[in-house]
Design a protein around this motif. Structure first.
Motif, PDB file in Angstrom:
ATOM      1  N   ARG A 179       0.849  -1.189   0.000  1.00 44.71           N
ATOM      2  CA  ARG A 179       0.000   0.000   0.000  1.00 44.71           C
ATOM      3  C   ARG A 179       0.882   1.235   0.000  1.00 44.71           C
ATOM      4  N   LEU A 180       0.554   2.176  -0.868  1.00 46.29           N
ATOM      5  CA  LEU A 180       1.357   3.380  -1.023  1.00 46.29           C
ATOM      6  C   LEU A 180       1.040   4.387   0.081  1.00 46.29           C
ATOM      7  N   ILE A 181       2.091   4.855   0.749  1.00 47.45           N
ATOM      8  CA  ILE A 181       1.923   5.841   1.824  1.00 47.45           C
ATOM      9  C   ILE A 181       2.086   7.254   1.268  1.00 47.45           C
ATOM     10  N   TYR A 182       3.236   7.510   0.667  1.00 51.17           N
ATOM     11  CA  TYR A 182       3.537   8.811   0.079  1.00 51.17           C
ATOM     12  C   TYR A 182       4.404   8.611  -1.156  1.00 51.17           C
ATOM     13  N   PHE A 183       4.376   9.616  -1.990  1.00 50.77           N
ATOM     14  CA  PHE A 183       5.129   9.640  -3.231  1.00 50.77           C
ATOM     15  C   PHE A 183       5.757  11.027  -3.394  1.00 50.77           C
ATOM     16  N   SER A 184       6.980  11.073  -3.944  1.00 49.54           N
ATOM     17  CA  SER A 184       7.619  12.357  -4.225  1.00 49.54           C
ATOM     18  C   SER A 184       8.096  12.357  -5.663  1.00 49.54           C
ATOM     19  N   TYR A 185       7.771  13.399  -6.410  1.00 48.74           N
ATOM     20  CA  TYR A 185       8.177  13.455  -7.812  1.00 48.74           C
ATOM     21  C   TYR A 185       9.299  14.459  -8.044  1.00 48.74           C
ATOM     22  N   ASP A 186       9.726  15.143  -6.992  1.00 41.65           N
ATOM     23  CA  ASP A 186      10.844  16.080  -7.109  1.00 41.65           C
ATOM     24  C   ASP A 186      11.220  16.533  -5.704  1.00 41.65           C
ATOM     25  N   VAL A 187      12.344  17.211  -5.616  1.00 39.24           N
ATOM     26  CA  VAL A 187      12.763  17.738  -4.310  1.00 39.24           C
ATOM     27  C   VAL A 187      11.662  18.653  -3.755  1.00 39.24           C
ATOM     28  N   LYS A 188      11.377  18.458  -2.481  1.00 37.99           N
ATOM     29  CA  LYS A 188      10.376  19.228  -1.743  1.00 37.99           C
ATOM     30  C   LYS A 188       8.954  19.029  -2.259  1.00 37.99           C
ATOM     31  N   MET A 189       8.747  18.130  -3.194  1.00 34.61           N
ATOM     32  CA  MET A 189       7.404  17.880  -3.714  1.00 34.61           C
ATOM     33  C   MET A 189       6.949  16.504  -3.232  1.00 34.61           C
ATOM     34  N   LYS A 190       5.695  16.420  -2.828  1.00 38.37           N
ATOM     35  CA  LYS A 190       5.177  15.159  -2.316  1.00 38.37           C
ATOM     36  C   LYS A 190       3.689  15.067  -2.616  1.00 38.37           C
ATOM     37  N   GLU A 191       3.215  13.844  -2.641  1.00 39.11           N
ATOM     38  CA  GLU A 191       1.780  13.599  -2.782  1.00 39.11           C
ATOM     39  C   GLU A 191       1.393  12.456  -1.874  1.00 39.11           C
ATOM     40  N   LYS A 192       0.185  12.546  -1.335  1.00 35.15           N
ATOM     41  CA  LYS A 192      -0.327  11.479  -0.493  1.00 35.15           C
ATOM     42  C   LYS A 192      -0.669  10.271  -1.347  1.00 35.15           C
ATOM     43  N   GLY A 193      -0.388   9.122  -0.745  1.00 32.61           N
ATOM     44  CA  GLY A 193      -0.794   7.884  -1.376  1.00 32.61           C
ATOM     45  C   GLY A 193      -2.133   7.421  -0.842  1.00 32.61           C
ATOM     46  N   ASP A 194      -2.262   6.111  -0.707  1.00 31.29           N
ATOM     47  CA  ASP A 194      -3.545   5.544  -0.288  1.00 31.29           C
ATOM     48  C   ASP A 194      -3.746   5.575   1.226  1.00 31.29           C
ATOM     49  N   ILE A 195      -2.648   5.569   1.989  1.00 27.79           N
ATOM     50  CA  ILE A 195      -2.766   5.479   3.449  1.00 27.79           C
ATOM     51  C   ILE A 195      -1.802   6.446   4.127  1.00 27.79           C
ATOM     52  N   PRO A 196      -1.942   7.762   3.949  1.00 30.82           N
ATOM     53  CA  PRO A 196      -0.977   8.706   4.515  1.00 30.82           C
ATOM     54  C   PRO A 196      -1.177   9.042   5.995  1.00 30.82           C
ATOM     55  N   GLU A 197      -2.310   8.633   6.553  1.00 33.01           N
ATOM     56  CA  GLU A 197      -2.631   9.053   7.915  1.00 33.01           C
ATOM     57  C   GLU A 197      -1.597   8.520   8.902  1.00 33.01           C
ATOM     58  N   GLY A 198      -1.093   9.417   9.749  1.00 26.15           N
ATOM     59  CA  GLY A 198      -0.103   9.024  10.753  1.00 26.15           C
ATOM     60  C   GLY A 198       1.334   9.117  10.267  1.00 26.15           C
ATOM     61  N   TYR A 199       1.499   9.506   9.004  1.00 25.41           N
ATOM     62  CA  TYR A 199       2.838   9.590   8.412  1.00 25.41           C
ATOM     63  C   TYR A 199       3.068  10.966   7.806  1.00 25.41           C
ATOM     64  N   SER A 200       4.333  11.351   7.711  1.00 25.86           N
ATOM     65  CA  SER A 200       4.733  12.490   6.895  1.00 25.86           C
ATOM     66  C   SER A 200       6.037  12.112   6.202  1.00 25.86           C
ATOM     67  N   VAL A 201       6.447  12.942   5.257  1.00 23.28           N
ATOM     68  CA  VAL A 201       7.671  12.649   4.502  1.00 23.28           C
ATOM     69  C   VAL A 201       8.475  13.929   4.332  1.00 23.28           C
ATOM     70  N   SER A 202       9.734  13.720   3.972  1.00 18.99           N
ATOM     71  CA  SER A 202      10.631  14.847   3.725  1.00 18.99           C
ATOM     72  C   SER A 202      11.544  14.478   2.570  1.00 18.99           C
ATOM     73  N   ARG A 203      11.665  15.422   1.620  1.00 21.14           N
ATOM     74  CA  ARG A 203      12.617  15.216   0.529  1.00 21.14           C
ATOM     75  C   ARG A 203      13.341  16.539   0.286  1.00 21.14           C
ATOM     76  N   GLU A 204      14.433  16.715   1.013  1.00 16.18           N
ATOM     77  CA  GLU A 204      15.244  17.926   0.919  1.00 16.18           C
ATOM     78  C   GLU A 204      16.310  17.815  -0.163  1.00 16.18           C
ATOM     79  N   LYS A 205      16.743  16.603  -0.437  1.00 16.35           N
ATOM     80  CA  LYS A 205      17.700  16.346  -1.510  1.00 16.35           C
ATOM     81  C   LYS A 205      17.131  15.274  -2.433  1.00 16.35           C
ATOM     82  N   LYS A 206      17.544  15.303  -3.671  1.00 14.30           N
ATOM     83  CA  LYS A 206      16.962  14.413  -4.669  1.00 14.30           C
ATOM     84  C   LYS A 206      17.159  12.952  -4.310  1.00 14.30           C
ATOM     85  N   GLU A 207      18.291  12.629  -3.720  1.00 10.84           N
ATOM     86  CA  GLU A 207      18.608  11.229  -3.487  1.00 10.84           C
ATOM     87  C   GLU A 207      18.009  10.656  -2.205  1.00 10.84           C
ATOM     88  N   ARG A 208      17.439  11.504  -1.372  1.00 13.25           N
ATOM     89  CA  ARG A 208      17.010  11.046  -0.044  1.00 13.25           C
ATOM     90  C   ARG A 208      15.532  11.319   0.184  1.00 13.25           C
TER      91      ARG A 208
END
Lengths: 114, 112
Positions: free
Chosen positions: B44-73
Motif C-alpha cells: 500500500r502506497l503511503i507517500y510519493f515524491s516526484y521532485d525535491v520538496k514535492m510530495k503527494e499522499k498515497g492511499d494510506i498517509p494518515e499518521g505519516y509524513s515525509v521529507s525530501r530535501e535532496k533528490k537522493e534522499r
C-alpha cells in the motif's frame, strides 16, 4: 477501473518442473507490465518488464512472460523450477500519470519441493 | 545497477515515539515512494515524491509524513508511533513513468 488479478495465491511445484504464475489485468490504456520477486525479508526485485515492444519478454533467472492483449493476461513462466525460485511473486501494472497508476497484484507464493 | 538503500533493516520503537525511516537512491531518479507491506493486504502506497520538496499522499498517509530535501534522499516520519504501524516498510525509486520501480531491502518496524 484498472486492476490486476493474480489468479493463484499459492503455487507448489517440484524442482525441475515448469512454473506458471498467472496474472490478468484490466486497463483502458496500453499498460506497462512488470513481474517482481520477493524473497523472505527482502525488497522486491524486478524480474522482467513489458513496455509495448515484443510481446514475449525474457527476464532474469530464466523467467519469461507473454503479453496477450486479447486475453488481458501477462503470465509468468519458467521451464524448470529451481529450489531458489521459492519466493513471492507480484504482477504490477503501470499507466502514465504518476504514482497512482501503479497497481500491485496480491502476490503468488511459489513453493518448490525437492 | 540502481541501488536503493534503507538505513535500518529492523527497528523496535515504543508507542508515542517519533520514528524516522531513511531511504537513499544513487541513480538520480526523480520519483521516490514509500510503501508498507502487510500480510493479506499487499503493498500500500503511503507517500510519493516526484521532485525535491514535492510530495503527494498515497492511499494510506494518515499518521505519516515525509521529507525530501535532496533528490537522493526520501524520509518517512512517524510523528507518534502506534502499534498499528508495525509493518514492513519499503522504499522505491524510478526514473519516470513507465519505468520499473527499484526497491530497497525494507525496514521491519515493530512498535511496542
Amino acid at each position: 477501473a484498472q486492476s490486476v488479478t493474480q489468479l493463484d495465491s499459492h503455487v507448489s511445484v517440484s524442482e525441475g518442473t515448469p512454473v506458471l504464475l498467472r496474472c490478468n489485468y484490466s486497463s483502458s490504456y496500453s499498460p506497462s507490465l512488470f513481474w517482481y520477486v520477493q524473497h523472505p525479508n527482502k525488497g522486491l526485485q524486478l524480474l522482467l518488464k513489458y513496455t509495448s515492444a515484443a510481446t514475449l519478454v525474457k527476464g532474469i533467472n530464466g523467467f519469461e512472460a507473454e503479453f496477450k492483449k486479447s486475453e488481458t493476461s501477462f503470465h509468468l513462466t519458467k521451464p524448470s523450477a529451481h529450489m531458489s525460485d521459492a519466493a513471492e511473486y507480484f504482477c504490477v501494472v503501470s499507466h502514465s500519470g504518476g504514482y497512482n497508476k501503479l497497481i500491485f497484484g496480491a502476490g503468488t507464493r511459489l513453493a518448490v519441493h525437492p | 545497477d540502481v541501488k536503493v538503500t534503507q538505513s535500518s533493516r529492523y527497528l523496535v520503537k515504543r508507542t508515542g515515539e517519533k520514528v524516522f525511516l531513511e531511504c537513499v537512491q544513487d541513480m538520480d531518479h526523480e520519483n521516490m515512494f514509500w510503501y508498507r507491506q502487510d500480510p493479506g493486504l499487499g503493498l500500500r502506497l503511503i507517500y510519493f515524491s516526484y521532485d525535491v520538496k514535492m510530495k503527494e499522499k498515497g492511499d494510506i498517509p494518515e499518521g505519516y509524513s515525509v521529507s525530501r530535501e535532496k533528490k537522493e534522499r526520501f524520509s518517512l516520519i512517524l510523528e507518534s508511533a502506534s502499534t498499528n504501524q508495525t509493518s514492513m516498510y519499503l522504499c522505491a525509486s524510478r526514473d519516470r513513468d513507465y519505468s520499473p520501480l527499484h526497491f530497497g531491502n525494507g525496514t521491519r518496524l515493530t512498535v511496542t
